[in-house]
Design an enzyme around this catalytic site. Structure first.
Site, PDB file in Angstrom:
ATOM      1  CB  THR A  41      35.655  47.896  31.723  1.00 65.33           C
ATOM      2  OG1 THR A  41      35.947  46.638  32.340  1.00 65.33           O
ATOM      3  CG2 THR A  41      34.597  48.619  32.527  1.00 65.33           C
ATOM      4  CB  SER A  93      42.514  40.253  30.450  1.00 63.49           C
ATOM      5  OG  SER A  93      43.423  40.873  31.329  1.00 63.49           O
ATOM      6  CG  HIS A  94      43.328  38.319  34.744  1.00 62.72           C
ATOM      7  ND1 HIS A  94      42.649  39.409  34.260  1.00 62.72           N
ATOM      8  CD2 HIS A  94      42.725  38.005  35.914  1.00 62.72           C
ATOM      9  CE1 HIS A  94      41.685  39.737  35.103  1.00 62.72           C
ATOM     10  NE2 HIS A  94      41.712  38.896  36.113  1.00 62.72           N
ATOM     11  CD  GLU A 107      41.077  46.999  42.208  1.00 59.73           C
ATOM     12  OE1 GLU A 107      41.489  46.098  42.952  1.00 59.73           O
ATOM     13  OE2 GLU A 107      40.354  46.791  41.213  1.00 59.73           O
ATOM     14  CE  LYS A 130      41.785  45.559  25.384  1.00 57.84           C
ATOM     15  NZ  LYS A 130      42.958  45.641  26.290  1.00 57.84           N
TER      16      LYS A 130
END
Length: 552
Positions: free
Chosen positions: A47, A150-151, A396, A160
């Protein structure tokens, strides 16, 4: 996570022995060759793009060269011939990956927009640049690449692609790029055009773009900076050593804000972090373990916030409640925005993913706004953000974006910077911080508790879970209540959720297979307290286990 899996290091300063050896990591990036016959070493777009580690030969120079060439070929097939905005975060593997990508992009005569001064570039700054360039254009459209995992931990690398809509690429795009990149790997990189890094930097197709000035200068069109300044809100920000580290001081200066950057340290080992729940360093602003430094400073500020390494996720630390759960903050943000953005379309909907809190459903109903519930993945919000039919999109895992104050698109990818600054606007305009506002929502709608656990699953079981039909669930009750709905498709857009969601009046769970591990993830929520939540979680695993064990 279940308590028995919490590392004794969780929340503690990172000990020296767990720090990544950066020279070895970069050596492995250039020296290790992926084996295209091993699935874990092939290009795989999830994703959020392709991610991996050079030590495991899952993110190496060959991957980046192959993906970059595949993107060049994809652009040509699609007639995308505007500039490509290229950004990177502060992970150790991001710098060499930018160099590799630029060598291929320049050889393919792609007009590349590199950051002025080789500045780190947040994901939202790239999305913003694409949308600003493309506004009003029908041809010569821009797209972008963000090099970030990312993290994820310091030894990770990520890549990406954002097409001209500015958001995460959809599966039809990533599927084509992935297939072509793996063909190039299997052919030993034959078919890749490449020049030296020096040639690439000096190429007439390589340009510089001031991402900081463009993004910071436009922020007043999405956040009410005057309200924050007028209320004299004292803000603290911890960039967690990420790509936005040099954005915050210009934001404070440009808008006259009382904003303190608690640390501007950048270090590829991320040695300044406190350790996450599993004993690894992870720059996750929604984790109380990773956010200990900022949580400890909360009483110095009216509101404080942190962002992950590419600044597409937010963590909000309030005076009243400490670090807010992402679900709690999303609910407050929605509650505030849809009452304080009069120029947004009256029919602008609230976007959420299927694993986000039902508190959002209750807030949306109170506001008289349509709920747009989609599968996990920010790509599902892109079209709605572009045309203004979605006012807000959130998930979330602490990712969100929302429209400009005039109702037009700001970004179509997650933006941790505006989500963080919105917390200050809420505090200024409501006279209390988002933690206090959330408490008021619970007094009206009830207190909800969320949890996520992982359960073991074989590869065939994961495949089956991703394709389950509602008929395979035989249970009629969930934690003592009749099951009202069983979903395998998202209500908002009818897309498959890649698992299932089971809903009762005061609780629900969703189960999805992991894309990288032999587990499935169970998300659960209860409006009846901790004991009820544990019962939902236990019954969720029993219901899924029964469905997976049933004869085909």
């Amino acid at each position: 996570m279940s308590s028995e899996r919490i590392s004794p290091l969780a929340g503690q300063p990172a000990p020296r022995q767990i720090l990544v050896n950066v020279p070895r990591l970069i050596t492995a990036y250039y020296s290790n060759r992926p084996d295209p016959g091993i699935a874990e070493q092939k290009v795989a777009f999830g994703t959020s793009g392709h991610r991996g580690c050079s030590f495991q030969s899952s993110f190496n120079e060959w991957h980046v060269l192959a993906i970059s060439q595949a993107i060049c070929e994809y652009r040509k097939r699609q007639g995308i011939d505007g500039p490509l905005f290229l950004g990177m975060d502060t992970h150790a593997l991001s710098e060499p990956a930018v160099a590799s990508a630029l060598e291929v992009l320049a050889a393919n005569r792609v007009e590349v927009m590199l950051a002025q001064g080789d500045e780190y570039t947040p994901t939202p700054a790239v999305s913003h640049a694409i949308l600003c360039y493309n506004r009003g254009r029908q041809s010569a459209l821009a797209d972008g690449i963000v090099i970030t995992p990312s993290h994820n931990p310091p030894d990770a690398g990520g890549f990406k692609y954002n097409p001209p809509n500015g958001g995460p690429a959809d599966t039809d795009v990533t599927g084509w790029i992935q297939t072509r990149a793996n063909e190039l790997l299997a052919n030993g990189l034959r078919g890749i055009s490449r020049v030296s890094l020096d040639q690439a930097r000096r190429s007439s197709t390589t340009h510089r773009h001031d991402y900081v000035a463009a993004f910071v200068g436009d922020l007043g069109n999405v956040i009410d900076m005057g309200a924050i300044r007028g209320a004299k809100i004292r803000m603290g920000v911890d960039p967690l050593g990420g790509a936005g580290v040099h954005y915050w001081a210009p934001i404070a200066e440009r808008y006259g804000l009382d904003l303190t950057v608690v640390s501007d340290e950048v270090d590829p080992t991320f040695r300044f972090m406190t350790v996450d729940w599993d004993g690894r360093i992870r720059m996750d602003p929604s984790s109380s373990y990773a956010m200990q430094r900022l949580i400890g400073l909360k009483d110095r500020f009216d509101i404080a916030f942190g962002c992950d390494t590419d600044h597409d996720r937010h963590g909000i630390v309030t005076h009243s409640a400490g670090l807010l759960s992402p679900n709690h903050y999303l609910s407050v943000a929605i509650y505030y925005l849809f009452q304080n953005r009069p120029l947004w379309r009256r029919d602008a909907a609230v976007g959420k993913t299927v694993v986000s809190s039902q508190m959002i459903d209750r807030v949306a109903a109170k506001l008289g706004r349509r709920l747009y519930e989609v599968p996990v993945g920010f790509k599902w919000f892109v079209d709605g953000m572009l045309d203004g039919s979605l006012g807000f999109g959130g998930e979330e895992s602490a990712g969100a974006t929302f429209l400009r104050r005039d109702g037009s698109a700001w970004t179509t990818d997650k933006d941790g910077i505006t989500a963080a600054l919105l917390a200050a606007e809420i505090t200024a305009c409501m006279g209390r911080d988002p933690g206090a506002v959330y408490r008021e929502l619970t007094s009206e709608f009830g207190e909800c508790l969320n949890a996520r656990v992982d359960a073991p699953a074989t590869a065939p079981q994961k495949t089956l879970l991703g394709r389950l039909s509602p008929e395979r669930v035989k249970s009629k009750q969930l934690a003592g209540e009749p099951i009202q709905t069983i979903l395998t498709q998202a209500p908002g857009n009818g897309a498959a959720i890649g698992g299932l969601k089971v809903i009762a009046e005061h609780g629900w769970f969703a189960a999805r297979p992991s894309g990288t591990e032999d587990i499935y993830k169970v998300y659960a929520e209860s409006f009846r307290g901790a004991d009820h939540l544990q019962r939902v979680l236990a019954e969720a695993q029993a219901i899924v286990g029964e469905a997976l064990a049933a004869p085909q």
